[in-house]
Write an enzyme that holds these catalytic residues in place. Structure first.
Site, PDB file in Angstrom:
ATOM      1  CB  THR A   1      -5.513   1.462   2.591  1.00 45.35           C
ATOM      2  OG1 THR A   1      -5.189   2.856   2.492  1.00 45.35           O
ATOM      3  CG2 THR A   1      -4.236   0.674   2.869  1.00 45.35           C
TER       4      THR A   1
ATOM      5  N   GLY B   1     -14.181   6.068  -4.661  1.00 44.98           N
ATOM      6  CA  GLY B   1     -13.479   7.327  -4.827  1.00 44.98           C
ATOM      7  C   GLY B   1     -12.090   7.183  -5.408  1.00 44.98           C
TER       8      GLY B   1
ATOM      9  N   GLY C   1      -9.447   5.758  -4.126  1.00 43.80           N
ATOM     10  CA  GLY C   1      -8.908   4.410  -3.974  1.00 43.80           C
ATOM     11  C   GLY C   1      -9.370   3.477  -5.073  1.00 43.80           C
TER      12      GLY C   1
ATOM     13  CE1 TYR D   1      -9.469  14.070   4.857  1.00 44.26           C
ATOM     14  CE2 TYR D   1      -9.160  16.397   4.330  1.00 44.26           C
ATOM     15  CZ  TYR D   1      -9.153  15.068   3.939  1.00 44.26           C
ATOM     16  OH  TYR D   1      -8.829  14.741   2.650  1.00 44.26           O
TER      17      TYR D   1
END
Length: 263
Positions: free
Chosen positions: A13, A18, A20, A152
């Site tokens: 996902t 970056g 991923g 976050y």
């Protein structure tokens, strides 16, 4: 070292940029097949043939994304061997009081609930085969909260907790669940126009590369003296996906250049 990942099927996902993207490229290099989910997955098709990589346009802030990408993986390859829950957002905040309910919802839904939903969608298929690997990309912020990334940080702490719970529940079904927690990593969040690097450069009155070097050495005081690279995180992800890590579950692997010094 042969990681034995050839022809394994991995869902990634947040696969288009970056960490991923680096994970996707690393899997393909090992001969694995990747189903990559992203809101803008168009570039993934350039990484391999349609029998190697399947781009899926999905928004992981929605409830439907998880079932959509798992269904597409089963449709294309008949199974899922590895799930990498990587998608996430990290908007900078002024402080806790200024974060609205809507902003909390956006971060927790994208970062944490995407992990919940995608894991929940894929686990029945893994349980049926009595085998599977789930790797969750958390962050050093899950253990060392950052004021400007407070929501976050909370979302990543939740990922750490759920990873442990899933490892415990599904270990008897032959499923391993682990977490990789990167530290400061040179992703597009740093290098995009107006990104962290540009902000640092303006604040410090330095060119971008000097500002990043100063941040790593003098602000964060990273023992290795530099930022991490997405490929370095991907290398640990692939190890955990492989049979080389067959007895590793419920673990957190930090890829942070030594940034967290607490025991």
């Amino acid at each position: 070292m042969d990681l034995g990942l050839r022809d394994k099927v991995a869902i990634v996902t947040g696969a288009s940029a970056g960490i991923g993207l680096a994970v996707t490229q690393a899997f393909l290099k090992e001969g694995a097949k990747v189903v990559g989910g992203s809101r803008h997955p168009e570039g993934l098709a350039e990484l391999g043939s349609e029998t190697e990589v399947v781009p899926v346009a999905v928004d992981f802030s929605t409830a439907e994304a998880a079932s959509q990408i798992v269904h597409r993986a089963i449709e294309a390859f008949g199974r899922v061997d590895v799930l990498v829950n990587n998608v996430g957002i990290a908007p900078a905040r002024e402080g806790f009081i200024d974060i609205s309910d809507e902003e909390w919802d956006e971060v927790l839904t994208t970062n944490f609930m995407s992990m919940v939903r995608t894991s929940r969608a894929v686990l029945p298929h893994m349980v049926e085969r009595n085998k599977g690997v789930i790797i969750n990309i958390a962050s050093e912020s899950g253990r060392q909260p950052d004021t400007i990334l407070v929501d976050y940080s909370v979302s990543k702490a939740a990922m750490l907790s759920l990873s442990k719970a899933l490892a415990d529940e599904f270990g008897p079904s032959g499923i391993r669940v682990n977490t990789v927690s990167p530290g400061p990593t040179r992703t597009p969040l740093w290098d995009m126009p107006g990104g962290f690097a540009d902000v640092l450069s303006e604040q410090l009155g330095m060119d971008k590369e000097a500002a990043i070097d100063h941040f790593a050495r003098n602000v964060r005081e990273l023992p290795l003296g530099r930022m991490g690279m997405p490929e370095e995180v991907a290398a640990v992800v692939l190890f955990l996906a492989s049979e080389q890590a067959a007895f590793v579950t419920g673990a957190e692997y930090t890829v942070n250049g030594g940034s967290i010094r607490a025991v």
